[in-house]
Scaffold this active site. Structure first.
Site, PDB file in Angstrom:
ATOM      1  N   ASP A 234       0.835  -1.202   0.000  1.00 42.90           N
ATOM      2  CA  ASP A 234       0.000   0.000   0.000  1.00 42.90           C
ATOM      3  C   ASP A 234       0.873   1.256   0.000  1.00 42.90           C
ATOM      4  O   ASP A 234       2.079   1.204   0.289  1.00 42.90           O
ATOM      5  CB  ASP A 234      -0.894  -0.038   1.247  1.00 42.90           C
TER       6      ASP A 234
ATOM      7  N   ASN B 150      -0.217   5.290   1.031  1.00 43.45           N
ATOM      8  CA  ASN B 150      -1.437   6.052   1.283  1.00 43.45           C
ATOM      9  C   ASN B 150      -1.343   7.566   1.301  1.00 43.45           C
ATOM     10  O   ASN B 150      -2.229   8.225   1.832  1.00 43.45           O
ATOM     11  CB  ASN B 150      -2.052   5.572   2.600  1.00 43.45           C
TER      12      ASN B 150
ATOM     13  N   SER C 296      -2.646   1.964  -3.630  1.00 43.42           N
ATOM     14  CA  SER C 296      -2.213   3.263  -3.152  1.00 43.42           C
ATOM     15  C   SER C 296      -3.475   4.010  -2.753  1.00 43.42           C
ATOM     16  O   SER C 296      -4.040   4.754  -3.551  1.00 43.42           O
ATOM     17  CB  SER C 296      -1.441   3.990  -4.259  1.00 43.42           C
TER      18      SER C 296
ATOM     19  N   ASP D 229     -10.782   2.307  -3.288  1.00 41.19           N
ATOM     20  CA  ASP D 229     -11.347   2.042  -1.960  1.00 41.19           C
ATOM     21  C   ASP D 229     -12.867   2.123  -1.996  1.00 41.19           C
ATOM     22  O   ASP D 229     -13.532   1.816  -1.016  1.00 41.19           O
ATOM     23  CB  ASP D 229     -10.818   3.065  -0.946  1.00 41.19           C
TER      24      ASP D 229
END
Ligand code: DGJ
Length: 713
Positions: free
Chosen positions: A457, A459, A506, A527
């Site tokens: 990931d 972020n 990401s 997401d």
């Protein structure tokens, strides 16, 4: 198909793919001119020749010719391919043709054309690698400093593409935001420039480095389309420049914004690849070619033709509240559904109880996992599933042991604030010790535990990109160094653990591009897991990327983001259009939901080969109306899957039949709709179509078609 060379008084290269030709020539002044790109023509003499000096009217020559790769120097005002500053502060670059080389070593032919600025011995290699079967050309540039002084590179693109004259150029591109990535936008390109770019350090949620240009009339199956896609996971830009003669040049590569690269004597700078193609068969054909190119040429060797497992991810169910007991309970439920890979997401390490702490401290949190991860992993394995783990290696929280120990490891400028985003900083991967730290902790995890999947990931975007120890000439190299550091870690890990699947994430789809896809097997697209919102995100994604790469989860209803309620069947049907995952809280699913979920997983396993490796057809795109229909056809064309989604129905409104594509006209295909078996020929399914019984709001259908040997109705 080949690279042909014409070598009389005028030198020309003909780069032939299955259906297209790309022609380059050298003029009498040793300028490299772009001459043609499009369908094959019957005779070599049909292709245009170079423009001669005497033909240049009032405007200067360099502005008139289509320079294959333009330096910034002399009388030039367009977007340059390369701009440098020599040590003596000369900022004028003169590139002339030197020689060429053909390479036929692997499954592709490559042409390298060498240009040189002879006063400074700066050599530029233009690379053209032909992906013949998919009518694609990969382009990239190597710059070699063969002189005795350093050169400062200020701008370096991977390629400049020239399109033929078209009355109206229409650009299709992908824009978005967090939880709303890869949406399709279409505009007419006027005179001047249109720039797509990222300045965020990652590929970005906002724009994806893909484009398609047509004359405004191409559709899914018809029309000429020029399209391309860039392989870079950092700052990038693609510039569309329509000059005052109405001609379109498309340049793309690393973004020159806040960029500079010091090239010392004997050093070489290699740009990322920019691949582009041409088709006469519309956007659908362009997408399918990109999809298969990605499976055959981009995805890492071990991943391209392996079927993706059905995974379960606990993020939406448990957020940071993970512990051994809770995860085991979820694992039991997931296994009973037929899940093959169980992924433990954020929250398992350090003092990570929410997003304010812990990043950087990659040791198992013993309060949550008193028996280390070993106990959970063995349990998951005994249930017949592989185990996967979430990491966010490029980040650190202020509240962490790592930051206390190494506050200088994050990007920052002295005496300036360090901006936090999601309470975290970005680690400086230009530093070798940071790269080693990241490699070591993942290596330890993979070496210690039976981990078969890593979700990587990232972020937050970059800010204050300072690197205090670097020389003043290297300060602005960090954008590129970061990506190089990231690629290096992934390459090393992949070499050592070839069986491990990597997923790029990401904050959803902030890092999706061909560069990361050379090192990861799949991506987390967004997401936003609301199935209806997701349909549009997935549709945009499909213009550029293969369904196999696209992970999609079935999550809970109402959805956590927008509170929309959708049936489980609908949510499954949307998630089954790519790599299937389940991300809901299975503890709350009813018996009936569990039963349906089991059936859908069985169904997905039967059809996933068609979805992951077949041809995808956007039969009814979302922007055409109330119905969305997407079809997948396998390689032999004896099996197909159709997904249809109805948004909302007006009373009395009749739904149109869905006209299929990609089937063999005289094959007979059987499908079932509402318990009725129907057999129709491929031709009938294309011409008349198939009636789908959908009703109300948010209804959906998944229809499987199989070839029949003889009629039995
Ligand atoms: C963002 C990702 O997109 C989510 O799936 C989840 O992994 C969170 N990060 C965890 O912090």
């Amino acid at each position: 198909m080949s690279i042909k060379i014409l070598n009389n008084d005028e030198k020309k290269w003909f780069l032939e793919t299955k259906n297209t030709v790309y022609v380059i020539g050298v003029d009498e002044d040793k300028n490299l001119q772009h001459l043609y790109w499009g369908e094959k023509l019957p005779y070599t003499s049909d292709y245009p020749g170079v423009l001669l000096l005497k033909e240049s009217p009032f405007d200067n020559f360099e502005q008139i010719i289509k320079e294959e790769f333009s330096p910034w120097g002399g009388i030039r005002y367009k977007e340059p391919g390369l701009k440098v500053i020599y040590e003596d502060q000369v900022r004028d670059l003169i590139l002339k043709y030197k020689t060429y080389k053909l390479i036929d070593s692997d499954k592709c032919k490559t042409l390298i054309i060498y240009l040189i600025d002879s006063a400074y011995n700066l050599e530029v290699e233009l690379n053209y690698r032909l992906i013949e079967e998919y009518d694609l050309i990969e382009r990239w540039v190597n710059i070699k400093n063969k002189g005795s002084q350093s050169v400062q590179i200020k701008q370096i693109l991977s390629a400049q593409w020239h399109l033929p004259d078209i009355q109206n150029y229409r650009l299709s591109y992908l824009y978005g935001r967090w939880a709303g990535e890869t949406k399709l936008s279409r505009i007419e390109l006027g005179y001047g420039k249109k720039v797509l770019e990222s300045r965020r350090g990652i590929t970005s949620h906002q724009f994806n480095p893909w484009f398609a240009v047509d004359n405004g009339q191409a559709d899914e199956d018809i029309g000429k389309v020029y399209y391309g896609i860039l392989g870079w996971s950092g700052n990038w830009k693609i510039v569309f420049e329509k000059d005052s003669y109405g001609r379109l040049q498309i340049g793309g590569g690393i973004n020159d914004f806040d960029f500079s690269w010091q090239l010392k004597p004997n050093e070489c700078f290699v740009t990322p690849k920019f691949v582009a193609g041409h088709t006469t068969n519309g956007f659908g054909d362009a997408s399918r070619k990109l999809h298969h190119y990605q499976l055959d040429y981009i995805l890492p060797g071990n991943a391209n033709h392996k079927i993706r497992p059905v995974l379960y991810n606990s993020w939406e169910a448990t957020s940071f509240n993970v512990n051994e007991e809770g995860q085991k309970k979820l694992a039991e439920k997931a296994a009973s559904l037929g899940v093959e890979l169980f992924v433990l997401d954020d929250g398992w390490f350090g003092e990570r109880n929410d997003d304010t702490a812990g990043l950087g401290d990659w040791y198992v949190n013993k309060k949550k996992f008193p028996h280390d991860l070993t106990s959970l992993i063995s349990y998951v394995n005994e249930l017949g599933m592989d185990f996967g783990l979430w990491v966010e290696p490029e980040m650190v929280n202020k509240n962490s042991k790592l930051y206390n120990l190494h506050p200088d490891w994050v990007y920052h400028f002295p005496n300036r604030p360090r901006s936090e985003s999601r309470n975290q900083f970005v680690l400086n991967l230009a530093k070798k010790e940071v790269v080693e730290y990241i490699y070591d902790f993942i290596n330890t995890l993979l070496g210690t535990y039976n981990i078969k999947f890593i979700k990587w990931d990232m972020n937050r975007p970059f800010s204050e990109p300072g690197w205090s120890e670097a020389s003043k000439f290297q300060q602005q190299e960090i954008w590129v160094c970061h990506v190089q550091g990231l690629y290096q870690i992934l390459d090393r890990l992949r070499r050592k653990y070839p069986e491990v699947i990597f997923e790029s994430c990401s904050g959803g789809g902030g890092r999706i591009d061909l560069g990361i896809l050379q090192r990861t097997d799949q991506v987390w697209v967004s997401d936003n897991t609301d199935a209806f919102d997701r349909l549009k995100i997935q549709e945009g994604f499909s213009y550029a990327y293969a369904p196999k790469i696209m992970m999609s989860w079935v999550t809970d209803s109402p959805n956590w983001l927008n509170q929309r309620k959708l049936s489980l069947e609908y949510r499954f049907n949307v998630a089954m259009m790519g790599g299937l995952g389940i991300g809901g809280n299975l503890n709350n699913w009813s018996k009936n939901e569990i039963k349906l979920a089991k059936e859908k997983v069985i169904q997905y396993k039967k059809i996933r080969e068609i979805i992951q490796h077949g041809d995808q057809y956007r039969l009814l795109p979302s922007w055409k109306g109330n119905l969305i229909a997407v079809e997948y056809v396998n390689k032999n064309k004896d099996k197909a899957v159709l997904f249809v989604f109805l948004h909302s129905q007006q009373f009395g409104e009749k739904l149109p039949p869905i006209k299929l594509n990609g089937l063999i006209s005289d094959f007979l295909y059987q499908y079932q709709d509402d318990n009725k078996k129907i057999i129709l020929s491929g031709k009938a399914l294309k011409e008349i179509g198939l009636k789908v019984n959908l009703k109300g709001d948010f209804d959906s259908k998944l229809i499987i078609l199989e070839k029949q040997n003889k009629r039995n109705d």
